[in-house]
Design a protein around this motif. Sequence first.
Motif, PDB file in Angstrom:
ATOM      1  N   UNK A 179      49.347  -9.875   6.670  1.00 45.27           N
ATOM      2  CA  UNK A 179      48.072  -9.681   7.364  1.00 45.27           C
ATOM      3  C   UNK A 179      47.272  -8.569   6.690  1.00 45.27           C
ATOM      4  N   UNK A 180      46.044  -8.880   6.348  1.00 49.81           N
ATOM      5  CA  UNK A 180      45.173  -7.954   5.625  1.00 49.81           C
ATOM      6  C   UNK A 180      43.866  -7.805   6.372  1.00 49.81           C
ATOM      7  N   UNK A 228      42.336  -2.433  19.570  1.00 48.50           N
ATOM      8  CA  UNK A 228      43.297  -1.398  19.193  1.00 48.50           C
ATOM      9  C   UNK A 228      44.725  -1.872  19.420  1.00 48.50           C
ATOM     10  N   UNK A 229      44.942  -2.588  20.522  1.00 50.10           N
ATOM     11  CA  UNK A 229      46.290  -3.054  20.837  1.00 50.10           C
ATOM     12  C   UNK A 229      46.786  -4.063  19.790  1.00 50.10           C
ATOM     13  N   UNK A 230      45.938  -5.033  19.444  1.00 50.49           N
ATOM     14  CA  UNK A 230      46.317  -6.021  18.432  1.00 50.49           C
ATOM     15  C   UNK A 230      46.602  -5.353  17.091  1.00 50.49           C
ATOM     16  N   UNK A 231      45.753  -4.414  16.715  1.00 51.78           N
ATOM     17  CA  UNK A 231      45.912  -3.745  15.429  1.00 51.78           C
ATOM     18  C   UNK A 231      47.211  -2.958  15.376  1.00 51.78           C
ATOM     19  N   UNK A 232      47.503  -2.210  16.443  1.00 54.33           N
ATOM     20  CA  UNK A 232      48.720  -1.394  16.451  1.00 54.33           C
ATOM     21  C   UNK A 232      49.970  -2.264  16.441  1.00 54.33           C
ATOM     22  N   UNK A 252      40.196 -11.876  14.001  1.00 53.53           N
ATOM     23  CA  UNK A 252      40.586 -12.205  15.375  1.00 53.53           C
ATOM     24  C   UNK A 252      41.983 -11.696  15.724  1.00 53.53           C
ATOM     25  N   UNK A 253      42.785 -11.380  14.701  1.00 59.83           N
ATOM     26  CA  UNK A 253      44.134 -10.889  14.955  1.00 59.83           C
ATOM     27  C   UNK A 253      44.188  -9.367  15.093  1.00 59.83           C
ATOM     28  N   UNK A 254      43.094  -8.684  14.776  1.00 65.73           N
ATOM     29  CA  UNK A 254      43.104  -7.216  14.791  1.00 65.73           C
ATOM     30  C   UNK A 254      41.849  -6.655  15.467  1.00 65.73           C
TER      31      UNK A 254
END
Length: 230
Positions: free
Chosen positions: A165-166, A178-182, A173-175
């Motif tokens: 994942x970049x 804040x919660x998705x990114x972490x 949509x995946x990041x």
Amino acid sequence: MERNIVIAGASSTIAKSIIQKLAHQDVNMYCLSRTDDILNKNKIHFAQTDVLKDELPTAFLPEEIHGTVYMPGTINLKPFKRFRSSDFESDWAVNVGGATRFFQWVLPKMVNNSAALMFSSVAVQTGMPFHASVAMAKGAVEGLTRALAAEYAPRIRFNALALSLTNTQMAERFINSDDKLERSKARHPLNQIGDPEDIAELAAFLLSERSRFITGQVIPVDGGLSNLKI
């Protein structure tokens, strides 16, 4: 000596980083994209072209090509039971069909000691839920990379980068919280996701003569996800 690099899918986030990296070198860039959202237009040659569908503009190409990059890809994730035949066909068309069409177009003008670069996914070598379609398509990309590396050695080097994942527009949509990114960062041993500039650094190296002893390789750029468990 000036080098000529041809890039398909040049409006993607990673492609833009590669273009910026190459812009500081002695390189002429010939960029193709379905949209005209391209950086540094005054420094590149540009053709608004859909590599999958349009007639490829042979007159657009320089007489000698020293490097090529095929960027188009997909991130189509969902449970296997929800995939339709059209999903598999679409992912295959973008990742594999477009690549074969592109390389058959550029190869006649690629010179000795030139380099070609494709992009795969960490999901090919590391089984991941919901990745059936992209893993199948990118697995074919890895096979194509090795087959062409063998067929065109020693004249042309073919390599691929297998990404996790970049931080790109395609992966937004995946990041996008804040919660998705972490959570995405936490899945990687280096506790971060990919950065387009880091990928561009390695891409520029593989397109240069500094990588003259590297071919047929699929290089993971995945924060350790494919090889480490910590």
